[in-house]
Design a protein around this motif. Structure first.
Motif, PDB file in Angstrom:
ATOM      1  N   THR A 196     -43.300 -12.019  79.503  1.00  0.00           N
ATOM      2  CA  THR A 196     -44.670 -11.542  79.682  1.00  0.00           C
ATOM      3  C   THR A 196     -44.626 -10.212  80.440  1.00  0.00           C
ATOM      4  N   TYR A 197     -45.465  -9.268  80.027  1.00  0.00           N
ATOM      5  CA  TYR A 197     -45.508  -7.969  80.724  1.00  0.00           C
ATOM      6  C   TYR A 197     -45.796  -8.199  82.206  1.00  0.00           C
ATOM      7  N   GLN A 214     -40.781  -3.832  78.762  1.00  0.00           N
ATOM      8  CA  GLN A 214     -40.480  -5.020  79.546  1.00  0.00           C
ATOM      9  C   GLN A 214     -39.012  -5.377  79.345  1.00  0.00           C
ATOM     10  N   THR A 433     -46.974  -8.548  70.033  1.00  0.00           N
ATOM     11  CA  THR A 433     -46.839  -9.258  71.317  1.00  0.00           C
ATOM     12  C   THR A 433     -46.738  -8.264  72.474  1.00  0.00           C
ATOM     13  N   GLY A 437     -49.080  -8.067  75.543  1.00  0.00           N
ATOM     14  CA  GLY A 437     -48.414  -8.387  76.809  1.00  0.00           C
ATOM     15  C   GLY A 437     -47.793  -9.780  76.831  1.00  0.00           C
ATOM     16  N   LEU A 438     -47.694 -10.399  75.661  1.00  0.00           N
ATOM     17  CA  LEU A 438     -47.207 -11.784  75.570  1.00  0.00           C
ATOM     18  C   LEU A 438     -45.676 -11.850  75.535  1.00  0.00           C
ATOM     19  N   PRO A 439     -45.113 -13.007  75.894  1.00  0.00           N
ATOM     20  CA  PRO A 439     -43.663 -13.183  75.785  1.00  0.00           C
ATOM     21  C   PRO A 439     -43.266 -13.559  74.359  1.00  0.00           C
ATOM     22  N   ASN A 465     -47.604 -18.289  75.024  1.00  0.00           N
ATOM     23  CA  ASN A 465     -48.752 -17.791  75.757  1.00  0.00           C
ATOM     24  C   ASN A 465     -48.256 -17.126  77.047  1.00  0.00           C
ATOM     25  N   TYR A 466     -49.147 -16.416  77.739  1.00  0.00           N
ATOM     26  CA  TYR A 466     -48.745 -15.722  78.971  1.00  0.00           C
ATOM     27  C   TYR A 466     -48.048 -16.683  79.927  1.00  0.00           C
ATOM     28  N   PHE A 467     -46.904 -16.254  80.450  1.00  0.00           N
ATOM     29  CA  PHE A 467     -46.120 -16.996  81.454  1.00  0.00           C
ATOM     30  C   PHE A 467     -45.547 -18.306  80.935  1.00  0.00           C
ATOM     31  N   GLU A 469     -42.723 -18.669  79.410  1.00  0.00           N
ATOM     32  CA  GLU A 469     -41.301 -18.461  79.135  1.00  0.00           C
ATOM     33  C   GLU A 469     -40.503 -19.757  79.242  1.00  0.00           C
TER      34      GLU A 469
END
Lengths: 499, 482
Positions: A196-197, A214, A433, A437-439, A465-467, A469
């Motif tokens: 995630t960014y 990133q 992505t 800003g998504l992983p 989704n964000y975070f 990982e």
């Protein structure tokens, strides 16, 4: 020296060997350095090697291990993309502009690895200023794909990808602005994660497009990536876009079962432009996930088609400004002869930058110019929000999104150099992505046969989704427990004539 | 035709922070070149800006001081251009969304010739945060130009007015007012020699009575009020003459040459840069909450207007006196300290704005550099009040104090300036005067009031000026009417 095959071990296995003193960091490092000496001249994965620095770090790691002061990556040789400033190391970003630049400070990522006693094995080759999808724009020469030396490794983190694939390091770092970790990971058959960014600090990472860049790990498997993330991720006050979150343990969910996992398949990722053989490999991988208990839902990312045009407005805009500091005044390339200041600027930059970098500086300067700003930059920012919104909608229906990481397997060197748009389309599945800003990650999912009968790796992309990982790493790890694509390594000793 | 000049100012005030606006480098003036330049100041590959909260604090303080809108969300933008002293090839500034929005300051334009003094409100368009550039140094190395990046990244607040000023006097009055204000609230040291307070002045002319603004020329980097006055006057004359000669004004940036007293174009609009502003992706939008504003507000000193009102109310000063005393915080503090040390307020105001200010002006000194402290001045004024010395004698004592000849009482003693207040001694003198001036006594008794004053004068003369005039009056009156 030991007889254990060191080249195919995972980071966890390396760690166990070092901690149980089956092997020293110095021995392990020397093994890799010897392998680099043997194979790198052909593959060209490294720009800078510095044996004395590297071995000094290995020696220091051995002392740490002897004192019992160890972290999972202590003593393990890691290759660093040449986009990270490392104190005392030549740091070029793949450009003639910085060919003579010795970094006087450490990037956050570098100091994080130093802090756990990992060994910096060398600086890996890359597309100039991370601009490219084939590693052919590097001032230090193209990188060859270890699976087929006449093909590209992908880019821009092509040196790191080739180094991991050819087992010229235990693992490597990469950076991803539009797919620069995932596309080469796909083309070289390894596991790569773009977080995630804001999760990994950009401090000391030479900027291409600040709002998209990133850093992330490139390694043999998901567990290795998780161990790398534990070192790389974390808040850094020197980067204003670094997110102040609690430190995570990315290995925590690796062994969770996938039963009930909802996988979204965006129909736009399986449309025209996708290589049929690649498509088949992805379908087979999805079928494997079904066996693991996952449910499949179709989702839509309607603005996918706009991601490339939007990216090629925003990324060059930021790049045109980010690269203004390379003016020949304070460091970097300065032309030998000039008549006045303007002449010095023009010649230094004309000589120091390659064609692709110049193309993007020109595009970026154009879209920010008075009279064009609203039509290009501002409009692109608006569409960027729509693209992010597409994902918000999709994630209401699923836990992860899957699809191909790249539209094709590794293509032949030189094939797309004169066709920038064809080259840009390599990132069609990865760019959105970054814009959101998504992983995203790429996981080895099989091989496709090329026209000339070569088996070339195919990567499955997992978007979270964000975070998310830790969950994505879990999803990849469970797949890697039932498949062996990630353990396959190219045969580097190819018969004469194929190299 | 009668012409009207229209003036707007852009002022760069250097903020008093410990470190640079986007890095931890120190900002000491006059250090060895490039010793205050960290990786960020040098724009090495990979470095990133981090906003200095102290600079934001200063900007909010200024916004509150001019009663301006403070943006809940403002954005840092990159202004792109190439210059050797601009290490990144762009300056981080604010463009579309500045931190401080519309506000106003009230200026006092002093009397000039037949024109009386007047007040005027100058509207502030905006104020935004930005970083300063470095300096090119020519001649330090033979045949080469050097770059000193010590100043690169120094925090600035650029304060922009509406084109509200109509004369050089108004522009200078505004600049002085602003100069005092930023020092008053403690965000800028105001040192114009070191470039902490620099003004760019936009000047245009138009036929009086018309609305449409003329084409403006911008006079760059004025660092003294005297030069500002000269530059605007020259520029105004030049523009009027050019137009009257049938010429046209080209939009341009001009420099003022203090040696010739002339302005000269530096670059014209055609050569001007397209700065390609866009939001800096390395910095998040600046969010300022009501709580942030409240925190700054708590740290805000009493502002000049509030203090003026308080001085009027608390010490029964006239509006003029209170306004004059609050032109600078140090002057106002000096006044208050003297009053608190026991001096009478109105008399103190007269002395501070009279003798003290005159002395300071003639020696080009700041009130902080006054050789007479507020407490010493109070001591002097108390000696007038308690009748020890006369007003005239006090002037002599003041001069001696200024010359550091000692404290009030020792100077009075050394110079023998003490007034005679012993009524017995005064009676003796008056008796002698009355005896020696029988004719005047007769005149007084015949109704000639003037004769009384003449007798007072004789008595003062006889006492060699030391008799307390009030006592002389009183006793004389008593004796004549007896």
């Amino acid at each position: 020296m030991t007889n254990i095959d060191l080249t195919n071990a995972s980071l966890k296995q390396f760690g166990e060997m070092l901690q149980s003193k089956k092997i020293s960091s110095t021995e392990l490092t020397e093994t890799f350095l010897a392998r680099i000496k043997q194979y790198n001249p052909n593959i060209n994965a490294y720009i800078a090697l510095d044996e004395s620095k590297t071995l000094a770090q290995a020696k220091a790691a051995d002392a740490l291990i002897a004192s019992g002061n160890i972290a999972p990556l202590t003593g393990i040789p890691i290759a660093q993309k040449d986009i990270f400033c490392a104190k005392g190391w030549q740091t070029t970003c793949g450009s003639k502009m910085l060919a003579n630049f010795i970094a006087p400070y450490d990037a956050h990522v570098i100091s994080q690895f130093d802090a756990v006693g990992a060994v910096n094995l060398g600086k890996t080759n890359m597309d100039e200023f991370a601009m490219g999808s084939s590693n052919e724009t590097s001032y230090f020469g193209a990188v060859k794909n270890p699976w087929s030396f006449d093909r590209v490794p992908g880019g821009s983190s092509g040196g790191s990808a080739a180094a991991v694939a050819a087992r010229l390091c235990a693992a490597a770092t990469g950076t991803d602005t539009g797919g620069s970790i995932r596309q080469p990971a796909s083309l070289c058959g390894l596991t790569g994660l773009k977080p995630t960014y804001g999760v990994v600090s950009r401090f000391g990472m030479i900027a291409f497009a600040s709002s998209l860049d990133q850093a992330g790990p490139m390694a043999k498997n998901a567990e290795d990536c998780a161990l790398m993330m534990n070192v790389m991720a974390g808040f850094d006050e020197r980067d204003s876009t670094s997110l102040n979150r609690e430190k995570e343990n990315y290995t925590r969910d690796l062994n969770k079962p996938l039963h009930g996992l909802k996988i979204g398949l965006p129909k736009e990722f399986f449309a025209e432009g996708l290589d049929a053989d690649v498509g088949k490999v992805i379908e087979t991988a999805i079928a494997e996930y079904k066996k693991l208990g996952a449910q499949i839902v179709e989702v839509s990312l309607p603005n996918t088609g706009l991601s490339i045009p939007v990216y090629y407005v925003l990324a060059p805009a930021e790049a045109s400004s980010n690269l203004s500091r390379y003016d020949g005044v304070r460091y970097g390339h300065r032309t030998a002869e000039y008549t006045d200041l303007m002449d010095m600027y023009c010649k230094s930059r004309a000589e120091g930058f390659g064609a692709e970098v110049k193309r993007r500086i020109l595009i970026g300067t154009y879209v920010l110019s008075a009279g064009y700003y609203d039509a290009y930059y501002l409009k692109a920012q608006q569409i960027r929000r729509l693209i992010a919104q597409d994902f918000v909608e999709a994630f209401k229906q699923c836990d992860v999104i899957m699809g191909p990481a790249a539209p094709s397997t590794a293509f032949k060197a030189g094939e797309k150099v004169d066709d920038p748009v064809a080259m840009y389309l390599q990132d069609i599945y990865t760019i959105s992505t970054n814009l959101a800003g998504l992983p995203g990650m790429s996981v080895p999912a099989g091989f496709a046969q090329s026209d000339d009968g070569k088996s070339l790796p195919v990567g499955l992309q997992i978007i979270g989704n964000y975070f998310d990982e830790a969950r994505m790493l879990n999803v990849a790890h469970q797949y890697q427990k039932v498949t062996d694509w990630h353990t396959q390594a190219p045969n580097l000793n190819m018969p004469e004539g194929t190299a | 035709m009668e012409w009207e000049v229209v003036i707007g100012l852009e002022t760069h005030t250097q903020l008093q922070t410990n470190t640079k606006i986007f890095s931890g480098a120190a900002i000491k003036y006059g250090a060895e070149p490039n010793t205050q330049a960290c990786e960020v100041s040098l724009a090495l590959p990979g470095v990133l800006p981090v906003l200095n909260k102290q600079a934001v604090h200063c900007a909010i303080k200024f916004g509150l001081a001019i009663n301006a809108e403070i943006a809940p969300r403002s954005v840092f933008a990159r202004k792109n251009y190439f210059y050797p002293d601009l290490p990144k090839g762009y300056q981080i500034s604010q463009f579309e969304l500045p931190v401080v929005g519309k506000g106003a300051v009230t200026i006092q334009v002093p009397a000039q010739g037949k024109h009386a003094a007047y007040e005027k409100v100058i509207n502030i368009t905006r104020a935004h945060l930005e970083e300063d550039a470095g300096k090119s140094v020519h001649g330090a190395v033979e045949g080469m130009s050097g770059i000193d990046l010590n100043r690169a990244g120094t925090p600035l607040l650029e304060i922009v007015t509406e084109p509200d000023m109509r004369s050089a006097a108004e522009a200078v009055a505004y600049a002085k007012k602003l100069h005092e204000l930023v020092q008053w609230i403690g965000i800028c040291d105001g040192n114009m020699q070191e470039g902490s307070f620099r003004c760019d002045v936009n000047v245009s002319v138009r036929p009086k009575g018309t609305e449409k603004l003329g084409t403006r020329r911008e006079i760059k980097n004025l660092n003294s009020f005297k030069f500002m006055q000269q530059a605007i006057e020259y520029e105004t004359r030049w523009q009027i003459e050019t137009l009257e000669d049938g010429g046209k004004i080209q939009q341009a940036t001009v420099l003022f040459n203090p040696d010739t007293g002339e302005t000269r174009a530096m670059r014209s609009k055609e050569e001007a840069n397209d700065y390609r502003y866009f939001p800096d992706p390395d910095l998040l939008p600046l969010i300022i909450t009501d709580a942030d504003k409240a925190r700054v507000s708590a740290d805000m000193p009493e502002l000049p207007e509030a203090m003026k009102a308080r001085l009027e109310a608390q010490y029964a000063l006239s509006s003029y006196d209170a306004s004059s005393l609050t032109t600078s915080r140090d002057l106002a503090d000096y006044f208050v300290a003297a009053v608190q040390a026991g001096a009478e307020p109105k008399q103190t105001a007269n002395w501070v704005m009279g003798s003290v200010s005159a002395k300071l002006n003639s020696e080009d000194k700041d009130i902080n550099a006054s050789p007479i402290s507020a407490q010493q001045l109070a001591q002097l004024l108390k000696r007038i009040a308690d009748g020890t010395i006369s007003n005239n004698a006090a002037k002599q004592v003041f001069e001696a104090m200024w010359a550091n000849e000692g404290d009030v009482d020792s100077i009075i003693a050394a110079k023998g300036l003490k007034q005679e207040s012993d009524s017995g001694a005064i009676e003796t003198i008056i008796d002698e005067v009355l005896a020696a001036n029988g004719a005047m006594v007769e005149e007084f008794k015949a109704g000639k009031e003037k004769a009384f004053n003449a007798l007072v004068g004789q008595a003062m003369k006889a006492s060699k000026g030391k008799a307390n005039p009030a006592q002389v009056n009183e006793i004389l009156k008593k004796k004549l009417n007896a």
